[in-house]
Design a protein around this motif. Structure first.
Motif, mmCIF file in Angstrom:
data_model
loop_
_atom_site.group_PDB
_atom_site.id
_atom_site.type_symbol
_atom_site.label_atom_id
_atom_site.label_comp_id
_atom_site.label_asym_id
_atom_site.label_seq_id
_atom_site.Cartn_x
_atom_site.Cartn_y
_atom_site.Cartn_z
ATOM 1 N N ALA A 71 0.848 -1.195 0.000
ATOM 2 C CA ALA A 71 0.000 0.000 0.000
ATOM 3 C C ALA A 71 0.880 1.240 0.000
ATOM 4 O O ALA A 71 1.944 1.268 0.642
ATOM 5 C CB ALA A 71 -0.903 0.002 1.232
ATOM 6 N N PRO A 72 0.490 2.295 -0.710
ATOM 7 C CA PRO A 72 1.289 3.523 -0.718
ATOM 8 C C PRO A 72 1.180 4.243 0.628
ATOM 9 O O PRO A 72 0.303 3.926 1.440
ATOM 10 C CB PRO A 72 0.638 4.346 -1.843
ATOM 11 N N LEU A 78 2.058 5.428 7.379
ATOM 12 C CA LEU A 78 2.853 6.584 6.952
ATOM 13 C C LEU A 78 3.921 6.218 5.930
ATOM 14 O O LEU A 78 4.229 7.008 5.038
ATOM 15 C CB LEU A 78 3.517 7.229 8.180
ATOM 16 N N PHE A 79 4.511 5.038 6.046
ATOM 17 C CA PHE A 79 5.522 4.597 5.087
ATOM 18 C C PHE A 79 4.984 3.511 4.166
ATOM 19 O O PHE A 79 5.751 2.884 3.435
ATOM 20 C CB PHE A 79 6.754 4.056 5.819
ATOM 21 N N PHE A 89 6.173 1.750 8.675
ATOM 22 C CA PHE A 89 6.520 2.760 9.684
ATOM 23 C C PHE A 89 6.742 2.104 11.046
ATOM 24 O O PHE A 89 7.730 2.390 11.737
ATOM 25 C CB PHE A 89 5.411 3.808 9.759
ATOM 26 N N VAL A 90 5.837 1.211 11.415
ATOM 27 C CA VAL A 90 5.963 0.505 12.696
ATOM 28 C C VAL A 90 7.223 -0.356 12.696
ATOM 29 O O VAL A 90 7.995 -0.372 13.665
ATOM 30 C CB VAL A 90 4.709 -0.345 12.972
ATOM 31 N N ARG A 91 7.451 -1.075 11.610
ATOM 32 C CA ARG A 91 8.631 -1.929 11.531
ATOM 33 C C ARG A 91 9.922 -1.098 11.541
ATOM 34 O O ARG A 91 10.938 -1.520 12.093
ATOM 35 C CB ARG A 91 8.572 -2.805 10.266
ATOM 36 N N PRO A 263 8.445 1.499 -4.925
ATOM 37 C CA PRO A 263 9.662 2.325 -4.858
ATOM 38 C C PRO A 263 9.836 3.053 -3.522
ATOM 39 O O PRO A 263 10.962 3.392 -3.154
ATOM 40 C CB PRO A 263 9.479 3.320 -6.010
ATOM 41 N N VAL A 264 8.723 3.276 -2.802
ATOM 42 C CA VAL A 264 8.824 4.023 -1.541
ATOM 43 C C VAL A 264 9.178 3.110 -0.363
ATOM 44 O O VAL A 264 9.317 3.594 0.759
ATOM 45 C CB VAL A 264 7.496 4.758 -1.246
#
Length: 296
Positions: A71-72, A78-79, A89-91, A263-264
């Motif tokens: 998921a974007p 957030l990430f 983000f959590v990881r 890519p993100v």
């Protein structure tokens, strides 16, 4: 009737200054936080440490999966999410937590052992030369190569990383302590203590070591940056912290495989990694300015 021999100890005692007061040194180090670089670096590091400590409070764990993969970035994630639907983000914050534990354990161990070995050279010239050759041998191996060797001998994971960080950073502290020892040995207060018959080990502990702390403290902030990239490099080649437990290097290693799909994926871990390195670099500059009194 007094003789010149009788007055020598008194003259030596007068020439020997007391060891520097610990409070004075701590005031200098704390004063680094009032400098612009120190304030920004300490604030950034404090924010990262706080986020790493609080991540278990607002998350369900680093391995919580969902049906939404790749998921974007969004307000919910957030990430974004990874290949198993886990919140990146959590990881990333859990990975930061693992990295900070390694840094705050491995670097102080290297500092303590390396400093003691460097100062121990003052007990015997032969011992000092031998320890320097040991440091040269360690420096002959690039940190990543040495880490790979250690990880192959041991089981890859936190223990291997901790030992690698300690060994790789050891020569830096040892050489700094050795240089400080050689610089202080000819100072008047050291010569005066020897004239008074103070044991060599006591001169090292009570006089030379307290006057050698400043460069070691400054180097510690730099060593933190080196340790961060050492963990990242070993995890990138799969010899660091092992999945499913995350680290910043492990997340980058996994994210590179999915750059075409997401890519993100690597942007979040890379951002946190750079923030951590920047925080320690700024603190190193501020400490150096506080110790030397030179403002750039």
């Amino acid at each position: 009737m007094s003789t010149s021999t009788d007055t020598a100890p008194a003259t030596a005692a007068a020439a020997a200054p007391p060891p520097p007061a610990p409070a004075e040194g701590w005031r200098r180090y704390l004063g680094a936080a009032r400098r612009p670089r120190g304030a920004v670096g300490l604030g950034l590091l404090g924010l990262l440490v706080l986020a790493a400590l609080l991540v278990p409070v607002f998350s369900g764990g680093y391995d919580q999966q969902s049906a939404t993969t790749f998921a974007p970035p969004s307000w919910a994630h957030l990430f974004g999410t990874d290949e198993l639907g886990r919140d990146i983000f959590v990881r990333t914050l859990y990975g930061l937590r693992a990295d900070l534990l390694l840094l705050f354990a491995g670097v102080p161990i290297a500092m303590a052992v390396g400093t003691l070995l460097g100062i121990a050279g003052g007990l015997s010239r032969a011992l000092g030369m031998f320890l320097q050759r040991v440091f040269d041998i360690i420096l002959g191996f690039p940190g990543l190569v040495l880490g790979i060797v250690i990880a192959l001998i041991m089981t890859p994971g936190q223990s291997a990383l901790l030992i690698t960080i300690g060994i790789v950073l050891l020569p830096g502290y040892g050489r700094l302590a050795r240089a400080a020892l050689l610089a202080q040995e000819q100072r008047e207060y050291v010569l005066a203590a020897r004239v008074l018959g103070v044991p060599r080990w006591r001169v090292l502990v009570r006089h030379i070591l307290p006057n050698s702390v400043d460069p070691i403290i400054v180097h510690t902030a730099i060593a933190m940056v080196l340790a961060v990239f050492l963990e990242t490099g070993l995890s990138l080649v799969g010899l660091g912290i092992q999945p499913p437990q995350p680290s910043l290097g492990t997340l980058l290693n996994t994210g590179v495989r999915f750059l075409s799909l997401a890519p993100v994926y690597v942007l979040g871990p890379t951002l946190i990694l750079l923030m951590l390195a920047l925080a320690f670099s700024l603190l190193s500059d501020a400490l150096n300015e506080a110790v030397t009194g030179y403002d750039r």
